[in-house]
Design a protein around this motif. Structure first.
Motif, PDB file in Angstrom:
ATOM      1  N   MET A   1      47.819  35.572  41.498  1.00  0.00           N
ATOM      2  CA  MET A   1      46.670  36.454  41.513  1.00  0.00           C
ATOM      3  C   MET A   1      45.934  36.331  42.832  1.00  0.00           C
ATOM      4  O   MET A   1      45.998  35.307  43.491  1.00  0.00           O
ATOM      5  CB  MET A   1      45.756  36.118  40.344  1.00  0.00           C
ATOM      6  N   ASN A   2      45.247  37.349  43.165  1.00  0.00           N
ATOM      7  CA  ASN A   2      44.637  37.448  44.478  1.00  0.00           C
ATOM      8  C   ASN A   2      43.293  36.750  44.486  1.00  0.00           C
ATOM      9  O   ASN A   2      42.363  37.163  43.826  1.00  0.00           O
ATOM     10  CB  ASN A   2      44.466  38.924  44.829  1.00  0.00           C
ATOM     11  N   ASP A   3      43.202  35.645  45.238  1.00  0.00           N
ATOM     12  CA  ASP A   3      41.957  34.882  45.311  1.00  0.00           C
ATOM     13  C   ASP A   3      41.291  35.011  46.660  1.00  0.00           C
ATOM     14  O   ASP A   3      40.381  34.271  46.989  1.00  0.00           O
ATOM     15  CB  ASP A   3      42.235  33.394  45.033  1.00  0.00           C
ATOM     16  N   ALA A   7      39.512  40.288  48.256  1.00  0.00           N
ATOM     17  CA  ALA A   7      39.743  40.694  46.868  1.00  0.00           C
ATOM     18  C   ALA A   7      38.506  40.441  46.019  1.00  0.00           C
ATOM     19  O   ALA A   7      38.150  41.254  45.162  1.00  0.00           O
ATOM     20  CB  ALA A   7      40.940  39.942  46.294  1.00  0.00           C
ATOM     21  N   THR A   8      37.846  39.313  46.258  1.00  0.00           N
ATOM     22  CA  THR A   8      36.634  38.995  45.507  1.00  0.00           C
ATOM     23  C   THR A   8      35.543  40.018  45.785  1.00  0.00           C
ATOM     24  O   THR A   8      34.848  40.481  44.865  1.00  0.00           O
ATOM     25  CB  THR A   8      36.126  37.586  45.869  1.00  0.00           C
ATOM     26  N   LYS A   9      35.389  40.386  47.065  1.00  0.00           N
ATOM     27  CA  LYS A   9      34.394  41.402  47.422  1.00  0.00           C
ATOM     28  C   LYS A   9      34.724  42.748  46.789  1.00  0.00           C
ATOM     29  O   LYS A   9      33.836  43.464  46.320  1.00  0.00           O
ATOM     30  CB  LYS A   9      34.320  41.538  48.944  1.00  0.00           C
ATOM     31  N   THR A  10      36.014  43.092  46.770  1.00  0.00           N
ATOM     32  CA  THR A  10      36.424  44.356  46.171  1.00  0.00           C
ATOM     33  C   THR A  10      36.117  44.366  44.680  1.00  0.00           C
ATOM     34  O   THR A  10      35.603  45.351  44.141  1.00  0.00           O
ATOM     35  CB  THR A  10      37.926  44.600  46.391  1.00  0.00           C
ATOM     36  N   HIS A 199      41.783  42.195  41.063  1.00  0.00           N
ATOM     37  CA  HIS A 199      42.013  40.838  40.571  1.00  0.00           C
ATOM     38  C   HIS A 199      43.474  40.417  40.691  1.00  0.00           C
ATOM     39  O   HIS A 199      43.839  39.308  40.295  1.00  0.00           O
ATOM     40  CB  HIS A 199      41.558  40.753  39.112  1.00  0.00           C
ATOM     41  N   GLY A 200      44.314  41.298  41.236  1.00  0.00           N
ATOM     42  CA  GLY A 200      45.701  40.933  41.485  1.00  0.00           C
ATOM     43  C   GLY A 200      46.702  41.454  40.481  1.00  0.00           C
ATOM     44  O   GLY A 200      47.850  41.003  40.453  1.00  0.00           O
ATOM     45  N   TYR A 201      46.308  42.417  39.667  1.00  0.00           N
ATOM     46  CA  TYR A 201      47.212  42.993  38.672  1.00  0.00           C
ATOM     47  C   TYR A 201      47.413  44.481  38.950  1.00  0.00           C
ATOM     48  O   TYR A 201      46.443  45.219  39.111  1.00  0.00           O
ATOM     49  CB  TYR A 201      46.652  42.829  37.255  1.00  0.00           C
ATOM     50  N   THR A 202      48.664  44.899  38.980  1.00  0.00           N
ATOM     51  CA  THR A 202      48.983  46.312  39.148  1.00  0.00           C
ATOM     52  C   THR A 202      49.200  46.944  37.784  1.00  0.00           C
ATOM     53  O   THR A 202      49.988  46.442  36.973  1.00  0.00           O
ATOM     54  CB  THR A 202      50.253  46.491  39.991  1.00  0.00           C
ATOM     55  N   VAL A 203      48.507  48.024  37.519  1.00  0.00           N
ATOM     56  CA  VAL A 203      48.655  48.720  36.244  1.00  0.00           C
ATOM     57  C   VAL A 203      49.821  49.695  36.358  1.00  0.00           C
ATOM     58  O   VAL A 203      49.738  50.708  37.059  1.00  0.00           O
ATOM     59  CB  VAL A 203      47.358  49.475  35.867  1.00  0.00           C
ATOM     60  N   CYS A 204      50.919  49.395  35.682  1.00  0.00           N
ATOM     61  CA  CYS A 204      52.094  50.277  35.704  1.00  0.00           C
ATOM     62  C   CYS A 204      51.924  51.432  34.727  1.00  0.00           C
ATOM     63  O   CYS A 204      52.333  52.561  35.016  1.00  0.00           O
ATOM     64  CB  CYS A 204      53.348  49.488  35.350  1.00  0.00           C
ATOM     65  N   ALA A 205      51.358  51.131  33.584  1.00  0.00           N
ATOM     66  CA  ALA A 205      51.122  52.158  32.572  1.00  0.00           C
ATOM     67  C   ALA A 205      50.025  51.656  31.644  1.00  0.00           C
ATOM     68  O   ALA A 205      49.923  50.457  31.386  1.00  0.00           O
ATOM     69  CB  ALA A 205      52.393  52.450  31.778  1.00  0.00           C
ATOM     70  N   ARG A 206      49.224  52.588  31.172  1.00  0.00           N
ATOM     71  CA  ARG A 206      48.171  52.215  30.223  1.00  0.00           C
ATOM     72  C   ARG A 206      47.857  53.411  29.348  1.00  0.00           C
ATOM     73  O   ARG A 206      47.624  54.501  29.839  1.00  0.00           O
ATOM     74  CB  ARG A 206      46.912  51.749  30.966  1.00  0.00           C
ATOM     75  N   ASP A 207      47.878  53.180  28.059  1.00  0.00           N
ATOM     76  CA  ASP A 207      47.601  54.240  27.092  1.00  0.00           C
ATOM     77  C   ASP A 207      46.545  53.744  26.127  1.00  0.00           C
ATOM     78  O   ASP A 207      46.801  52.845  25.326  1.00  0.00           O
ATOM     79  CB  ASP A 207      48.884  54.611  26.341  1.00  0.00           C
TER      80      ASP A 207
END
Length: 215
Positions: A1-3, A7-10, A199-207
């Motif tokens: 995960m992106n620390d 990334a924190t500012k974003t 936060h370091g996670y890519t959303v591939c799909a979400r329903d």
């Protein structure tokens, strides 16, 4: 995960925008309900106006809606690190909750978050626990309560793909909310993916589904 600091500012920027929009929507909803109720009292005979005002305010509070859905995420973190994140004070699926919490406390199998609303006049404690689900299709389940009442359950399956981890999530809401909570839910959907990305996670799909409660 992106620390990283960027990334924190974003993430802070996304969460700040979300909180401002959510508060504005909540207050606008409350103001609208109040104006409608006041209008009924002013323009109808007293007893009819009072009954109408009570009915309007009650409708906004009646728990009409429930939610559910699925999600598929990717991250460069290892499955062990992802499992630790779900078990700790930064579970990815609750990013918009712990990010605005006044206090976050890790427990033996989860965490607690202290959240305030209505300009700090009211507060609620959200708690999480992680449980194994060996007989189910998921690897483990994250169970969430709010104010000691069931809030939601997230069935999670992790797949190690070498340089990435695939996270499949089945969402089941254990709560219902009324019209007054609908704007907040819609605002959260708008900012959720961006918060996860920061936060370091890519959303591939979400329903995510929104439906009337079943009796």
């Amino acid at each position: 995960m992106n620390d990283s600091g960027d990334a924190t500012k974003t993430l802070d920027t996304v969460v700040t925008r979300y909180r401002r929009a959510e508060r504005a929507a909540s207050w606008a909803t409350a103001l609208f309900a109040g104006l409608v109720a006041a209008g009924l009292i002013l323009f109808l005979p007293l007893w009819q106006g009072l009954l109408g005002a009570v009915a309007v305010l009650a409708v906004f509070r009646v728990p009409l809606f429930t939610t559910g859905g699925t999600a598929r995420l990717r991250t460069t973190a290892t499955p062990t690190a992802v499992r630790d994140a779900f078990s700790g004070s930064h579970p990815p699926v609750l990013i918009l909750q712990w990010a605005i919490a006044e206090e976050r406390t890790a427990t033996t199998d989860g965490a607690t978050f202290e959240l305030s609303y209505l300009l700090g006049l009211r507060s609620i404690t959200m708690s999480t626990t992680v449980a194994e689900t060996p007989a189910a299709e998921t690897d483990f389940a994250l169970r969430v309560t709010a104010g000691d009442k069931p809030w939601g359950t997230y069935g999670v399956t992790l797949t190690d793909q070498g340089d990435e981890t695939l996270i499949e999530i089945d969402v089941r809401s254990d709560r219902r909310f009324g019209l007054r909570g609908l704007p907040s839910w819609l605002i959260a959907q708008r900012y959720y993916d961006a918060a996860l990305a920061a936060h370091g996670y890519t959303v591939c799909a979400r329903d995510r589904s929104l439906s009337l409660r079943r009796r």
